[in-house]
Design a protein around this motif. Sequence first.
Motif, PDB file in Angstrom:
ATOM      1  N   LEU A 186       0.823  -1.267   0.171  1.00 53.95           N
ATOM      2  CA  LEU A 186       0.092  -0.150  -0.038  1.00 53.95           C
ATOM      3  C   LEU A 186       0.770   1.331   0.050  1.00 53.95           C
ATOM      4  O   LEU A 186       0.906   2.021   1.197  1.00 53.95           O
ATOM      5  CB  LEU A 186      -0.936  -0.077   1.299  1.00 53.95           C
ATOM      6  N   GLY A 216     -12.909  10.411   2.332  1.00 49.73           N
ATOM      7  CA  GLY A 216     -12.577   8.837   2.723  1.00 49.73           C
ATOM      8  C   GLY A 216     -12.516   8.551   4.135  1.00 49.73           C
ATOM      9  O   GLY A 216     -12.493   9.202   4.898  1.00 49.73           O
ATOM     10  N   THR A 217     -13.179   7.227   4.204  1.00 44.58           N
ATOM     11  CA  THR A 217     -13.475   6.612   5.501  1.00 44.58           C
ATOM     12  C   THR A 217     -12.773   5.158   5.542  1.00 44.58           C
ATOM     13  O   THR A 217     -13.598   4.625   6.129  1.00 44.58           O
ATOM     14  CB  THR A 217     -14.904   6.714   5.891  1.00 44.58           C
ATOM     15  N   GLY A 218     -11.869   5.029   5.031  1.00 37.37           N
ATOM     16  CA  GLY A 218     -10.956   3.627   5.129  1.00 37.37           C
ATOM     17  C   GLY A 218     -10.235   3.880   6.577  1.00 37.37           C
ATOM     18  O   GLY A 218     -10.395   4.750   7.404  1.00 37.37           O
ATOM     19  N   SER A 219      -9.204   2.901   6.601  1.00 35.35           N
ATOM     20  CA  SER A 219      -8.383   2.814   7.741  1.00 35.35           C
ATOM     21  C   SER A 219      -7.719   4.499   7.968  1.00 35.35           C
ATOM     22  O   SER A 219      -7.538   4.781   9.232  1.00 35.35           O
ATOM     23  CB  SER A 219      -7.148   1.981   7.336  1.00 35.35           C
ATOM     24  N   SER A 220      -7.127   5.019   7.036  1.00 33.02           N
ATOM     25  CA  SER A 220      -6.429   6.307   7.278  1.00 33.02           C
ATOM     26  C   SER A 220      -7.374   7.244   7.575  1.00 33.02           C
ATOM     27  O   SER A 220      -7.435   8.145   8.512  1.00 33.02           O
ATOM     28  CB  SER A 220      -5.872   6.486   5.840  1.00 33.02           C
ATOM     29  N   ARG A 258     -18.078   8.230   1.135  1.00 36.56           N
ATOM     30  CA  ARG A 258     -18.716   7.375  -0.015  1.00 36.56           C
ATOM     31  C   ARG A 258     -19.362   6.196   0.268  1.00 36.56           C
ATOM     32  O   ARG A 258     -20.603   5.823   0.219  1.00 36.56           O
ATOM     33  CB  ARG A 258     -17.873   7.579  -1.208  1.00 36.56           C
ATOM     34  N   THR A 259     -18.847   5.350   1.018  1.00 30.70           N
ATOM     35  CA  THR A 259     -19.032   4.135   1.486  1.00 30.70           C
ATOM     36  C   THR A 259     -18.752   3.745   3.028  1.00 30.70           C
ATOM     37  O   THR A 259     -17.463   3.723   3.369  1.00 30.70           O
ATOM     38  CB  THR A 259     -18.312   2.761   0.773  1.00 30.70           C
ATOM     39  N   ARG A 314     -10.845  -5.176   4.497  1.00 31.54           N
ATOM     40  CA  ARG A 314      -9.847  -5.354   5.690  1.00 31.54           C
ATOM     41  C   ARG A 314     -10.524  -4.877   6.816  1.00 31.54           C
ATOM     42  O   ARG A 314     -10.991  -3.527   6.896  1.00 31.54           O
ATOM     43  CB  ARG A 314      -8.457  -4.370   5.280  1.00 31.54           C
ATOM     44  N   ALA A 333      -8.010  11.217   2.004  1.00 38.26           N
ATOM     45  CA  ALA A 333      -7.765   9.931   2.709  1.00 38.26           C
ATOM     46  C   ALA A 333      -8.098   8.886   1.811  1.00 38.26           C
ATOM     47  O   ALA A 333      -9.163   7.979   2.232  1.00 38.26           O
ATOM     48  CB  ALA A 333      -8.431   9.752   4.084  1.00 38.26           C
ATOM     49  N   THR A 334      -7.751   8.980   0.570  1.00 39.16           N
ATOM     50  CA  THR A 334      -8.377   8.136  -0.713  1.00 39.16           C
ATOM     51  C   THR A 334      -7.678   7.048  -0.972  1.00 39.16           C
ATOM     52  O   THR A 334      -8.102   6.243  -2.083  1.00 39.16           O
ATOM     53  CB  THR A 334      -8.423   8.999  -1.761  1.00 39.16           C
ATOM     54  N   GLY A 335      -6.833   6.486  -0.096  1.00 43.62           N
ATOM     55  CA  GLY A 335      -5.998   5.135  -0.313  1.00 43.62           C
ATOM     56  C   GLY A 335      -5.075   5.052  -1.361  1.00 43.62           C
ATOM     57  O   GLY A 335      -4.290   6.086  -1.787  1.00 43.62           O
ATOM     58  N   PHE A 336      -4.844   3.820  -1.892  1.00 41.00           N
ATOM     59  CA  PHE A 336      -3.906   3.540  -2.792  1.00 41.00           C
ATOM     60  C   PHE A 336      -4.084   2.457  -3.751  1.00 41.00           C
ATOM     61  O   PHE A 336      -5.269   1.932  -3.779  1.00 41.00           O
ATOM     62  CB  PHE A 336      -3.140   2.558  -1.874  1.00 41.00           C
ATOM     63  N   TRP A 372      -9.913  -2.137  -1.928  1.00 34.98           N
ATOM     64  CA  TRP A 372      -8.458  -2.266  -2.568  1.00 34.98           C
ATOM     65  C   TRP A 372      -8.220  -3.791  -2.718  1.00 34.98           C
ATOM     66  O   TRP A 372      -7.105  -3.942  -3.530  1.00 34.98           O
ATOM     67  CB  TRP A 372      -7.495  -1.290  -1.803  1.00 34.98           C
TER      68      TRP A 372
HETATM   69  P1  NA7 Z   1      -8.924   2.893   1.601  1.00 36.57           P
HETATM   70  O1  NA7 Z   1      -9.370   1.617   2.651  1.00 36.57           O
HETATM   71  O2  NA7 Z   1      -9.003   2.337   0.272  1.00 36.57           O
HETATM   72  O3  NA7 Z   1     -10.067   3.873   1.746  1.00 36.57           O
HETATM   73  C1  NA7 Z   1     -10.185   5.006   0.704  1.00 36.57           C
HETATM   74  C2  NA7 Z   1     -11.356   5.565   1.193  1.00 36.57           C
HETATM   75  O4  NA7 Z   1     -11.423   7.049   0.294  1.00 36.57           O
HETATM   76  C3  NA7 Z   1     -12.642   4.988   0.996  1.00 36.57           C
HETATM   77  O5  NA7 Z   1     -13.475   5.443   1.965  1.00 36.57           O
HETATM   78  C4  NA7 Z   1     -12.939   5.510  -0.427  1.00 36.57           C
HETATM   79  O6  NA7 Z   1     -14.396   5.306  -0.604  1.00 36.57           O
HETATM   80  C5  NA7 Z   1     -12.655   7.084  -0.626  1.00 36.57           C
HETATM   81  N1  NA7 Z   1     -12.383   7.427  -1.962  1.00 36.57           N
HETATM   82  C6  NA7 Z   1     -11.552   7.088  -2.712  1.00 36.57           C
HETATM   83  N2  NA7 Z   1     -11.696   7.791  -3.928  1.00 36.57           N
HETATM   84  C7  NA7 Z   1     -12.702   8.592  -3.679  1.00 36.57           C
HETATM   85  C8  NA7 Z   1     -13.379   9.453  -4.441  1.00 36.57           C
HETATM   86  N3  NA7 Z   1     -12.873   9.706  -5.610  1.00 36.57           N
HETATM   87  N4  NA7 Z   1     -14.427  10.214  -3.827  1.00 36.57           N
HETATM   88  C9  NA7 Z   1     -14.862   9.830  -2.573  1.00 36.57           C
HETATM   89  N5  NA7 Z   1     -14.153   9.204  -1.901  1.00 36.57           N
HETATM   90  C10 NA7 Z   1     -13.200   8.311  -2.121  1.00 36.57           C
HETATM   91  O7  NA7 Z   1      -7.631   3.629   1.860  1.00 36.57           O
HETATM   92  P2  NA7 Z   1      -7.036   3.915   3.420  1.00 36.57           P
HETATM   93  O8  NA7 Z   1      -5.667   4.534   3.143  1.00 36.57           O
HETATM   94  O9  NA7 Z   1      -8.064   4.170   4.313  1.00 36.57           O
HETATM   95  O10 NA7 Z   1      -6.262   2.419   3.710  1.00 36.57           O
HETATM   96  C11 NA7 Z   1      -5.721   1.689   2.768  1.00 36.57           C
HETATM   97  C12 NA7 Z   1      -4.864   0.572   3.731  1.00 36.57           C
HETATM   98  O11 NA7 Z   1      -3.751   0.818   4.258  1.00 36.57           O
HETATM   99  C13 NA7 Z   1      -5.802  -0.089   4.682  1.00 36.57           C
HETATM  100  O12 NA7 Z   1      -6.644  -0.995   4.686  1.00 36.57           O
HETATM  101  C14 NA7 Z   1      -4.635  -0.544   5.798  1.00 36.57           C
HETATM  102  O13 NA7 Z   1      -3.988  -1.849   5.453  1.00 36.57           O
HETATM  103  C15 NA7 Z   1      -3.533   0.407   5.488  1.00 36.57           C
HETATM  104  P3  NA7 Z   1     -15.017   4.191  -1.222  1.00 36.57           P
HETATM  105  O14 NA7 Z   1     -15.121   3.028  -0.258  1.00 36.57           O
HETATM  106  O15 NA7 Z   1     -14.186   3.495  -2.597  1.00 36.57           O
HETATM  107  O16 NA7 Z   1     -16.439   4.304  -1.726  1.00 36.57           O
END
Ligand code: NA7
Length: 541
Positions: A146, A186-190, A210-211, A330, A379-382, A492
């Motif tokens: 990641l 973004g509402t993933g881990s970060s 978003r989710t 995850r 906080a849009t991930g990888f 992801w």
């Molecule tokens: P994640 O888990 O991929 O989360 C990214 C978040 O960003 C997720 O809530 C996405 O919503 C959101 N996202 C991504 N692109 C957009 C756009 N264009 N608009 C709105 N929202 C968006 O990344 P993290 O960094 O939190 O964590 C990744 C891993 O790193 C984690 O699992 C650990 O292992 C460490 P979505 O769910 O796609 O609707």
Amino acid sequence: ATRPDVIEVDAVVIGGGFAGLYSVYALRENLGLTVQAFDNAGDVGGTWYWNRYPGARSDTEVNAYCYFFDKALYDDWKWSERYPRQSEILAYLGHVADRYDLRRSYQFSTQIESLLFDEETDRWLVATDKGQQFSARFLIEAVGLLSATNVPEFPGQENFRGEIYHTARWPHEEVELAGKRVGVIGTGSSGIQVISEIAPVVDHLTVFQRTPQWVVPSRHRPIDPELIDRIRGDYEGYHREVLYSTTAFGFEESAVSAESVDEAARHEAFEKVYDDGGGFQYMFKAFNDVGTSLVANKAATDVIEKRIRETVEDPIVAELLVPTDLYAKRPLCCDNYYEAYNRASTTLVDVKADPIVEFTEKGIRAGDVEYELDVIVLATGFDAVSGNQLRIYQQGRNGLTLQDKWRDRAYTYLGMMTADFPNMFMVYGPMGPFTNQPPVHEAQVNWIADAIKHTIDTGASTLEPTQKAEDDWMELCDTGAALTLFPKVNSWINGANIPGKPVVNYFFMGGMAAYMDLMDADRASEFGDHFLTDGHAARVR
Ligand code: NA7
């Protein structure tokens, strides 16, 4: 012919995180090879170098989120917290680099531009963005699961007058958020870690969700000294327990299926693990079938849903925070996450209902509403798993590029090698085990070092997996993953978070113990059955 200024080494290692540092140690100190290592970061640390956002910490218990190769290191280093902060993990990796003098093998702030296998010399030509060329027999890509950031392009982004930061490219200097109006996308881990940390200090927090995801508390607390004493007293035994488990998280996984007990017992077990905290614990400690059984999965989410509704005061906000997906991403954990939404200074925006239309001078427009912001946190991930490898141009035999080979999906053998790319190894590459990482990195690097040693000792020039070994591995991974619930949910983990990326299985979900046995089988066969040496089939045994 190679250029006269090409620097020759035995091995090139790419990456200065947990995996890269140990690769340098294993090849240099154990095998006595000359090693040149690189990282595009300014220092060691990998993930923990980049992810400096507020609230960043491990969500894996630290007694298994560390190295095991040297007991003296385990004895000497004193962790303070059950889930250490980014700064503490970075300090640990810095200590490891100092302790084994690893930095002298590194060139930092250097991007690898291309990796070309030269079939005449059986060596890899490594070109950096500094215009240098290195030639190496062996290549280890420890580039991170990641690490390639996903930075979506929002219309009007250039118009925004405030500051924009991606969590994984957080500035080194302090970013002042106190008293500011902050938006988090973004509402993933970060995202959940940022939100929980900054909600109490900012002037206003706007979360663009978003989710929604299932979040359990981590129940953060100081590290349990008795546990550490127990581990130190049976170090080898504990290390073995970690590796010969399913997930390698260092706690006892449940052997009981939720389907084998009644509903009341299921709920009771989940409540108990919930109260003790930890996402991986919640998924693997109460029962062994949360990732495979719909019944178990539903019981797990019933309990989290109940807690969300108990915690969040506004029922409309609570409704938005309750996911509709299965619990098959995850697993997340964080303290004070849902509590953040009880603050008058926090606004939750559902961008599935009201999508982000544009960034404006003053903030973000979602649906019909413009939210005024000073700082936007992405906080849009990888682009996970394969993303970082594919950002480096790589060419194996017959001009085949990794970019072409992996166009439809990432093909590997054991997540560590790929056919037609001789002497090239990946740590935690695609189709690797779905587990806690640091101890698994170490186990993989040990296998890689054995494979390299075998190649050298037998006088062979190259080692690579056969096409059949790779095909069989892919099939085994896919068959296993299909038995789980993970392919049913977009994240992801299956590539669904990146537009245009193949949505397929990227992991071996058969458990770490089984993976250890497979690595051992290759050792036992002296890297015979699944490999080609010097481009030819190994002798038939
Ligand atoms: P994640 O888990 O991929 O989360 C990214 C978040 O960003 C997720 O809530 C996405 O919503 C959101 N996202 C991504 N692109 C957009 C756009 N264009 N608009 C709105 N929202 C968006 O990344 P993290 O960094 O939190 O964590 C990744 C891993 O790193 C984690 O699992 C650990 O292992 C460490 P979505 O769910 O796609 O609707």
